[in-house]
Design an enzyme around this catalytic site. Structure first.
Site, PDB file in Angstrom:
ATOM      1  N   LYS A 103       0.795  -1.333  -0.049  1.00 23.21           N
ATOM      2  CA  LYS A 103      -0.124  -0.097   0.010  1.00 23.21           C
ATOM      3  C   LYS A 103       0.831   1.267  -0.067  1.00 23.21           C
ATOM      4  CE  LYS A 103      -0.313   0.024   5.035  1.00 23.21           C
ATOM      5  NZ  LYS A 103      -1.416   0.160   6.125  1.00 23.21           N
ATOM      6  N   TYR A 151      17.084  29.661   8.219  1.00 26.02           N
ATOM      7  CA  TYR A 151      15.782  30.333   8.736  1.00 26.02           C
ATOM      8  C   TYR A 151      15.826  30.107  10.286  1.00 26.02           C
ATOM      9  CZ  TYR A 151      14.129  30.422   3.895  1.00 26.02           C
ATOM     10  OH  TYR A 151      13.830  30.895   2.603  1.00 26.02           O
TER      11      TYR A 151
END
Length: 657
Positions: free
Chosen positions: A336, A554
């Site tokens: 899956k 950042y």
């Protein structure tokens, strides 16, 4: 240098058409007619017979044509020799290009060529590859860029760059869950094709034939003459197309379209074509410029170094390990979520000859496995969602999980021509899907009166097989609900297979262990005998040196306590690396352990090179995989390896070993 009237005559004689000659020479048809009339007056004889809408050469015209070819050839050779001697190139360069190349590759190339050789006037003709090839053979174009290998023995061609043709569709199109797609899978979907004569059309037709799929079997919705037209139609959601990846860069960035690689990959190499013989300097320099100025999207141009490597042998090893831990049981290979991000088809190919069955969620993915030739049982882990799904279930011989009464009622009412194998899911404490104890009476009644249900298997899912609480509490509930059941059961997930062999019987469902991840926080995959299947790797693309007190990235989350050498790696959260991974998350630089520094950016992250003086730009970096367990990286980032694998972005190139 050659007489213009002779050039015009030569073009008309080659095409036997005033109109086509005018197009080739960038002239009006009256101007062409005037030049021919002047030449006939000079020779005092007719050179063309005209009648019934056609023209042909007179005997005098045949003689003039023979000498015109020699004169024009000598004139071109003279200009070439003089240009090479003086180093100065001037005059026209007649360039042809297929539509895709002209729209997405040539503008930059022509701009740079013009800045280098301002005295050369490039004139561009855009048509499909077949037309461009014919024009070069007729000497009405000097050079062309096309998408297919020429079959004309009078033309020379060479590969100028590497590109890849991929399937494009909208993000909500049914193919969207596939990381790669085989030709047979595409037979079930509407195809928007290029027109006959297009290089892309010829390449894709040949690709389908080599894969054993006749192009005539495709559900061709329409044939269109340009990439822009294809993208426009595909953007409405009507179907898929196959185009150069270089032509959809903007759409991929905006998210309006997605690109899915074909499996096997379909490379496309734009070719420079020219008449056979000595290469004029201008023509040669132009082709050199093409090679040096390949546009973004073609793989020869500075590819971003990040890549994921899928080791199919490791995947097979892990599946067989699961089988040895569950002797006598059959094992569903749980594929899956695109095989936990590893690629459904890559996993299917690795396990095709070994797996007892495949378990997944998506019906489209199930069809893809069938069309890839897999004949093992396929189990839909969430079952079906509507009556319309059941025709597909029957056609492709799928097994289904049922977890609510309405599914059984739909199955009975639809009236399928076959009995469907059913996995009845019992809710023993996970409290997601499954029949609770109170619903057992209604469940038995529905099963008893249904003629559509084939073999029944009882299943449940363990919530804490990886923790101290274990599975006994759920086993007791399961035993009470199953009562006197003597049929097959499916209980064991990866954690239960490895830790509780007593429940690893009938059918087991290995998931994360197939991909080399440990289901246990306190126990490594290596200690369990598992091998990593996915390795995410990149390179250092820049180096910075921070003084004590300086920050990086950042928010300035990392502050250097001493002079710190920092490597910037081409990998960020847009590639699937966890943005929340803190300073100290492990990485390998050149095979040696280091750590990340500061906040992960969209496309980059920083690593500590202070003790790696020999590392620099180009040094290899392993983000997880071979030599660095994904479980360890995930733990540092506060998540699990499942999430790392499944988050791998489409833009990351995948190599399969």
């Amino acid at each position: 240098m050659a007489d213009r009237r002779l050039q015009v005559f030569h073009a008309v004689a080659r095409h036997l058409s005033f109109t086509k000659a005018a197009e080739a020479l960038f002239m009006t048809q009256p101007a062409v007619t005037f030049q021919i009339k002047q030449l006939e007056e000079q020779f005092n004889t007719r050179l063309f017979e005209r009648g019934h809408g056609r023209i042909s050469l007179t005997p005098a015209g045949d003689i003039v044509f023979e000498y015109a070819e020699k004169i024009l050839g000598l004139s071109s050779e003279m200009e070439t020799r003089l240009s090479e001697m003086t180093g100065q190139m001037r005059g026209p360069l007649l360039v042809g290009a297929s539509t895709t190349i002209a729209e997405f590759m040539l503008p930059r190339i022509l701009g740079e060529f013009n800045s280098l050789y301002p005295q050369v006037r490039a004139r561009l003709t855009v048509a499909n590859s077949e037309t461009i090839e014919n024009r070069i053979a007729e000497h009405t174009l000097d050079v062309g860029l096309v998408e297919l290998q020429t079959k004309n023995p009078n033309l020379l061609s060479e590969v100028c760059c590497d590109d890849e043709l991929q399937v494009i569709c909208t993000p909500d199109y049914p193919l969207n869950s596939l990381q790669s797609v085989t030709p047979k899978v595409l037979l079930d979907y509407e195809f928007v094709s290029r027109e006959p004569g297009s290089g892309t059309r010829e390449v894709t037709d040949n690709y389908f034939r080599e894969a054993g799929v006749s192009p005539e079997r495709l559900k061709t919705l329409m044939e269109l003459g340009s990439p822009e037209a294809l993208k426009g139609v595909v953007g409405t959601g009507l179907g898929f197309a196959i185009v150069s990846r270089a032509s959809v860069g903007k759409e991929l960035q905006l998210g309006s379209l997605i690109a899915i690689p074909l499996e096997p990959r379909l490379g496309a190499s734009p070719l420079g074509a020219q008449p056979e013989g000595e290469i004029p300097l201008a023509r040669g320099q132009y082709l050199h410029g093409v090679r040096q100025t390949t546009p973004a999207g073609a793989r020869r141009l500075m590819p971003r170094p990040i890549r994921a490597r899928i080791d199919r042998a490791a995947l097979l090893h892990n599946y067989l390990l699961a089988k040895t831990r569950a002797p006598g049981a059959r094992a569903w290979a749980v594929v899956k979520a695109n095989a936990y991000g590893h690629g459904l088809m890559h996993a299917a190919e690795a396990l095709a000859d070994a797996a007892d069955g495949f378990a997944l969620l998506d019906r489209e993915a199930s069809v893809a496995l069938r069309q890839a030739g897999l004949r093992q049982p396929i189990l839909l882990l969430e079952g079906f969602f509507s009556p319309e799904d059941l025709e597909l279930v029957a056609d492709h011989r799928l097994s289904v999980v049922v977890h609510r009464l309405e599914q059984l009622q739909i199955l009975r009412q639809v009236g399928l021509p076959v009995r469907v194998p059913v996995y009845v899911k019992l809710n023993t404490g996970m409290n997601r899907l499954g029949f609770p104890p109170a619903a057992l009476g209604a469940l038995r009644d529905e099963l008893a009166k249904s003629q559509a249900v084939g073999e029944i298997t009882l299943m449940t899912h363990f919530a804490e097989a990886d923790s101290a609480r274990g599975i006994d509490w759920q086993l007791q509930t399961f035993a009470a609900m199953a009562g006197e059941w003597r049929g097959p059961v499916s209980l064991a997930n990866s954690a239960a297979i490895l830790r509780y062999p007593k429940v690893a019987r009938d059918w087991v469902r290995p998931g994360i262990m197939l991909y080399g991840g440990s289901p246990f926080a306190e126990q490594s995959a290596e200690s369990l005998g598992l091998r990593p299947v996915m390795t995410l790797a990149s390179e250092i693309i820049a180096v910075q040196t921070l003084a004590a007190g300086e920050r990086i990235g950042y928010g300035g989350l990392f502050v250097a306590e001493r002079e710190t050498r920092v490597g910037v790696v081409a990998c960020g959260y847009a590639d699937g690396y966890p943005r929340h991974a803190p300073t100290g998350t492990p990485v390998l630089v050149g095979g040696r352990r280091s750590r990340t520094l500061g906040r992960v950016s969209m496309d980059m992250l920083a690593v500590d090179l202070t003790d790696f003086r020999d590392a620099g730009v180009g040094s290899p970096v392993t983000l997880w995989g071979e030599g660095l367990p994904a479980d360890e990286v995930a733990a540092a980032a506060g998540t699990i390896s499942y999430e790392l694998f499944c988050a791998l972005a489409r833009r990351v190139p995948v190599e399969v070993a």
